[in-house]
Design a protein around this motif. Structure first.
Motif, short mmCIF file in Angstrom:
data_model
loop_
_atom_site.label_atom_id
_atom_site.label_comp_id
_atom_site.label_asym_id
_atom_site.label_seq_id
_atom_site.Cartn_x
_atom_site.Cartn_y
_atom_site.Cartn_z
N VAL A 52 0.84 -1.20 0.00
CA VAL A 52 0.00 0.00 0.00
C VAL A 52 0.88 1.25 0.00
O VAL A 52 0.63 2.20 -0.76
CB VAL A 52 -0.96 0.00 1.20
CG1 VAL A 52 -1.77 1.29 1.22
CG2 VAL A 52 -1.90 -1.20 1.14
N ALA A 53 1.91 1.28 0.83
CA ALA A 53 2.80 2.44 0.89
C ALA A 53 3.55 2.63 -0.42
O ALA A 53 3.69 3.76 -0.91
CB ALA A 53 3.78 2.29 2.05
N VAL A 54 4.03 1.54 -1.00
CA VAL A 54 4.76 1.63 -2.27
C VAL A 54 3.83 2.15 -3.36
O VAL A 54 4.21 3.01 -4.16
CB VAL A 54 5.35 0.26 -2.66
CG1 VAL A 54 5.90 0.29 -4.08
CG2 VAL A 54 6.45 -0.14 -1.68
N SER A 55 2.60 1.65 -3.41
CA SER A 55 1.63 2.13 -4.40
C SER A 55 1.33 3.61 -4.19
O SER A 55 1.18 4.37 -5.16
CB SER A 55 0.33 1.33 -4.31
OG SER A 55 0.51 0.01 -4.77
N CYS A 77 -6.47 8.16 -1.88
CA CYS A 77 -7.08 6.96 -1.29
C CYS A 77 -6.04 6.09 -0.60
O CYS A 77 -6.24 5.60 0.51
CB CYS A 77 -7.80 6.15 -2.36
SG CYS A 77 -9.23 6.96 -3.11
N LEU A 78 -4.90 5.91 -1.26
CA LEU A 78 -3.85 5.06 -0.71
C LEU A 78 -3.19 5.71 0.50
O LEU A 78 -2.77 5.01 1.43
CB LEU A 78 -2.81 4.76 -1.78
CG LEU A 78 -3.29 3.82 -2.89
CD1 LEU A 78 -2.32 3.82 -4.06
CD2 LEU A 78 -3.46 2.40 -2.35
N LEU A 79 -3.09 7.05 0.49
CA LEU A 79 -2.51 7.74 1.64
C LEU A 79 -3.36 7.51 2.88
O LEU A 79 -2.85 7.25 3.98
CB LEU A 79 -2.38 9.23 1.35
CG LEU A 79 -1.81 10.10 2.47
CD1 LEU A 79 -0.39 9.67 2.81
CD2 LEU A 79 -1.84 11.58 2.08
N VAL A 80 -4.68 7.60 2.72
CA VAL A 80 -5.60 7.37 3.84
C VAL A 80 -5.46 5.94 4.35
O VAL A 80 -5.51 5.67 5.56
CB VAL A 80 -7.05 7.65 3.41
CG1 VAL A 80 -8.02 7.25 4.51
CG2 VAL A 80 -7.21 9.13 3.06
N THR A 81 -5.26 5.00 3.42
CA THR A 81 -5.15 3.59 3.80
C THR A 81 -3.78 3.25 4.37
O THR A 81 -3.65 2.47 5.32
CB THR A 81 -5.42 2.69 2.58
OG1 THR A 81 -6.67 3.05 2.01
CG2 THR A 81 -5.45 1.23 2.98
N ALA A 82 -2.73 3.85 3.79
CA ALA A 82 -1.36 3.49 4.16
C ALA A 82 -0.97 4.04 5.52
O ALA A 82 -0.21 3.39 6.26
CB ALA A 82 -0.39 4.00 3.10
#
Length: 302
Positions: free
Chosen positions: A38-41, A201-206
């Motif tokens: 998730v962080a890499v994405s 979206c990924l920032l919120v998840t990561a």
């Protein structure tokens, strides 16, 4: 039939090859940075969005129909996040070779099935046989992979790759639906908006799921790999891809894109030391043959 121009074919070949290297860069990041998929994405999307925005005035082709709806752009960004993160998770769990083969091979099959359900497009007897062939390849990959092939959790990797393929197919179907409404917008801007929305979206998840900054190992190497991932197989590859789409038929593109899993397979075996079992090698070959047959059928469909 008019031959495709050489330069657009070169652009697509470079894009496909660089996309094949994305999984290898991610696999190296997992080993050196302590970051997860998730962080890499998230970093890939953010860097790619910034670079695409910076190059928009010079690289974006002035084509497209209508004005894209904001809700469709947001949906595209969410689906791109699912697509890319699922793929990088598949690489982490199942290895680069298997993860790439399943994610990229299942995408066209899911798209064909979705088009039948959403747009009532006919599959036909030949198309049904090709889809069965592709499913056979997927079964070989699912049951033939083991931890020694390059990943630690091959079953989870297989499922993540299927999720990635489903996200890719959903993007294709959504784009086609918008195009039929005359609201597809400019392809370059659609990719740019997708990466921007996906990054959020990924920032919120990561943030709550783990480290967002490289902490382990060689931090400088990790930053360089993140920069490469965002610049080459993301911003540059998509810019080349969208430029080439203006001059090359979609079927030709789908065949040239077979360079992506070939490049990933080569890098997985040579750079990452992955080992293909006979079943995974056979499954990859069967799946790629099915995709090529599907592309050939599309070229014969009026």
């Amino acid at each position: 039939m008019r031959a495709a121009p050489l330069r657009p074919l070169l652009y697509i070949s470079l894009a496909a090859t660089s996309w094949g290297s994305a999984g290898a860069a991610a696999a190296l990041l997992y080993r050196t940075s302590g970051l997860g998929p998730v962080a890499v994405s998230c970093w890939r999307f953010a860097i790619g969005a910034v670079l695409l925005l910076a190059g928009r005035a010079f690289l974006a082709p002035a084509v497209g129909n209508g004005r894209a709806r904001p809700i469709a752009l947001v949906a595209t960004g969410v689906l791109m996040a699912v697509f890319q993160t699922g793929y990088l998770a598949a690489v982490a769990f199942a290895g680069l070779s298997v993860g790439t083969a399943v994610a990229l091979g299942a995408g066209p099959v899911f798209t064909a099935l979705g088009a039948r359900l959403v747009f009532s497009e006919r599959v036909g007897r030949r198309g049904a046989l090709i889809i069965l062939l592709a499913l056979s390849g997927l079964a070989l990959l699912a049951f033939g992979a083991d931890a020694r092939a390059g990943g630690t959790e091959p079953l989870w990797g297989f499922l993540c790759a299927l999720a990635s393929a489903a996200g890719s197919a959903a993007i294709n179907l959504l784009t086609q639906a918008e195009a039929r409404r005359g609201r597809a917008g400019q392809p370059y801007d659609r990719a740019l908006a997708g990466f921007a929305v996906g990054a959020v979206c990924l920032l919120v998840t990561a943030t709550p799921s783990g480290a967002l900054l490289p902490a382990d190992g060689d931090v400088a190497t990790s930053i360089a790999l993140l920069g490469y991932l965002g610049a080459i197989p993301t911003a540059l590859a998509y810019a080349l891809f969208f430029s080439a789409l203006m001059a090359v038929r979609a079927t030709t593109v789908s065949v040239v894109m077979m360079l992506e899993p070939v490049a990933a397979l080569f890098l997985g075996v040579t750079l990452l030391g992955e080992r293909l079992t006979p079943a995974t090698a056979a499954g990859s070959a069967v799946l790629l043959c099915a995709v090529m047959l599907l592309a050939k059928q599309e070229s014969l469909t009026p």
